[in-house]
Design an enzyme around this catalytic site. Structure first.
Site, mmCIF file in Angstrom:
data_model
loop_
_atom_site.group_PDB
_atom_site.id
_atom_site.type_symbol
_atom_site.label_atom_id
_atom_site.label_comp_id
_atom_site.label_asym_id
_atom_site.label_seq_id
_atom_site.Cartn_x
_atom_site.Cartn_y
_atom_site.Cartn_z
ATOM 1 N N ASP A 34 0.865 -1.180 0.000
ATOM 2 C CA ASP A 34 0.000 0.000 0.000
ATOM 3 C C ASP A 34 0.897 1.224 0.000
ATOM 4 O O ASP A 34 2.099 1.128 0.293
ATOM 5 C CB ASP A 34 -0.929 0.007 1.216
ATOM 6 C CG ASP A 34 -2.158 0.883 0.979
ATOM 7 O OD1 ASP A 34 -3.163 0.357 0.474
ATOM 8 O OD2 ASP A 34 -2.098 2.077 1.286
ATOM 9 N N TYR A 140 -15.612 8.060 -11.695
ATOM 10 C CA TYR A 140 -15.375 6.705 -11.190
ATOM 11 C C TYR A 140 -15.862 5.670 -12.199
ATOM 12 O O TYR A 140 -15.142 4.734 -12.559
ATOM 13 C CB TYR A 140 -16.086 6.544 -9.848
ATOM 14 C CG TYR A 140 -16.035 5.159 -9.250
ATOM 15 C CD1 TYR A 140 -14.875 4.656 -8.697
ATOM 16 C CD2 TYR A 140 -17.186 4.361 -9.217
ATOM 17 C CE1 TYR A 140 -14.838 3.386 -8.130
ATOM 18 C CE2 TYR A 140 -17.163 3.102 -8.648
ATOM 19 C CZ TYR A 140 -15.980 2.619 -8.113
ATOM 20 O OH TYR A 140 -15.955 1.362 -7.558
ATOM 21 N N LYS A 144 -13.911 2.930 -14.585
ATOM 22 C CA LYS A 144 -14.205 1.492 -14.569
ATOM 23 C C LYS A 144 -14.452 0.951 -15.980
ATOM 24 O O LYS A 144 -13.957 -0.119 -16.336
ATOM 25 C CB LYS A 144 -15.403 1.206 -13.661
ATOM 26 C CG LYS A 144 -15.118 1.395 -12.186
ATOM 27 C CD LYS A 144 -13.949 0.564 -11.705
ATOM 28 C CE LYS A 144 -13.751 0.637 -10.202
ATOM 29 N NZ LYS A 144 -12.521 -0.081 -9.774
#
Length: 319
Positions: A34, A140, A144
């Protein structure tokens, strides 16, 4: 899958998927990364701080750990993305392109989650088909759809084993969500236990598909372990589990906590996003091509969520 890399392991899916995969494939064989240090993920297996937007760093981790499968879970979510669409595109597509390129160069399989957010207001609302019009109205969702197309492109052009799932709203009792339109369906359980009341930002009558995290984790593994010869689709599969409105989930909680109350303070951004998304998805292709089936419904999930949150509240050191 033998040696797995999770990019974005500190997020809602990654924090639980890391533990789940380590339980199946062995702790040393699942490398969590991360952009920030995460001591919990490093306690029982390898963890590295990694900037997913640095392709050289991603390639280095893959080479050093002899990775064969990458889970790219990096994303700014829907409501957060609308506040800074340029950043959302930079992060979401940048991390994906680096993952695709590294997967191509190092012959890795690649999983990247898609979302019901990939659909838009012109898509069929009820039992939205696997293959249909996709014209999302959020950055968003645009990311996608772009991601799905890039995944298919890398598979067809370079032979990269790309696979993806269009997840509904994800409900978890372990990790809080991070700025999505479906967050209310997690927050409502916590507030039911904490205060007995909840103020919802989404209108009372808006249906959205949802899924419980245990089904999410199982779906990830089942798709990545599926026989590729059976996969007519790859990027990305509809899966479905349950569909409800805020009123319906509140009524389910009230069966267990009769005094629970809910009022509304509508967020216009979340309302617009929620109304543009499907009410329910048709997941026939996932069922036929790799045997998908949900194990959790709203009633069973509500029992589990409330029990888990009560336990965590009673034993805060385990939170």
């Amino acid at each position: 899958m033998k040696k797995i890399l999770i990019i974005g392991a500190g997020g809602q899916i990654g924090s639980e998927l890391t533990t789940y995969l380590r339980g199946i494939y062995g702790s040393r064989n699942v490398v969590a990364t991360d952009v920030r240090e995460c001591k919990a993920l490093g306690a029982d297996g390898p963890f590295e701080v990694l900037d997913a937007l640095n392709a050289t760093s991603v390639a280095s981790v893959v080479a050093r750990h002899e990775i064969d499968t990458i889970f790219n879970l990096v994303a700014l979510l829907s409501a957060v993305g609308e506040r800074n669409p340029q950043m959302a595109w930079h992060v979401n597509i940048g991390a994906l392109m680096n993952s695709l390129e590294v997967a191509r160069q190092h012959h890795c399989a690649l999983f990247t989650p898609s979302s019901i957010g990939a659909f838009g207001p012109s898509s069929p609302k009820v039992r939205t088909p696997q293959d249909t019009v996709m014209q999302p109205t959020t950055i968003y969702g645009i990311c996608k759809v772009t991601g799905e197309m890039l995944g298919n492109y890398y598979h067809h052009k370079y032979g990269v084993d790309t696979r993806s799932i269009r997840f509904p709203g994800i409900i978890s009792n372990v990790t809080l969500p991070g700025g999505g339109t479906t967050d209310y369906a997690v927050e409502i359980y916590y507030e039911a236990i904490r205060s007995g009341r909840y103020t919802c930002a989404v209108p009372h009558d808006v249906y959205m598909d949802m899924i419980y995290m245990p089904d999410v984790l199982r779906a990830c593994v089942e798709l990545m372990e599926a026989d590729p010869a059976r996969l007519r689709h790859r990027n990305s599969f509809n899966i479905a589990s349950m569909s409800f409105t805020p009123d319906i989930i509140a009524a389910e909680i009230r069966k267990r906590i009769p005094s629970f109350t809910m009022d509304f303070n509508i967020d216009p951004v979340k309302e617009e996003i929620a109304r543009s998304w499907p009410d329910s998805l048709d997941d026939t292709c996932a069922r036929e091509e790799w045997g998908w089936h949900p194990e959790w419904d709203l009633s069973r999930m509500t029992d589990d969520m409330l029990a888990a949150i009560r336990s965590r509240t009673a034993h805060p050191r385990h939170a």
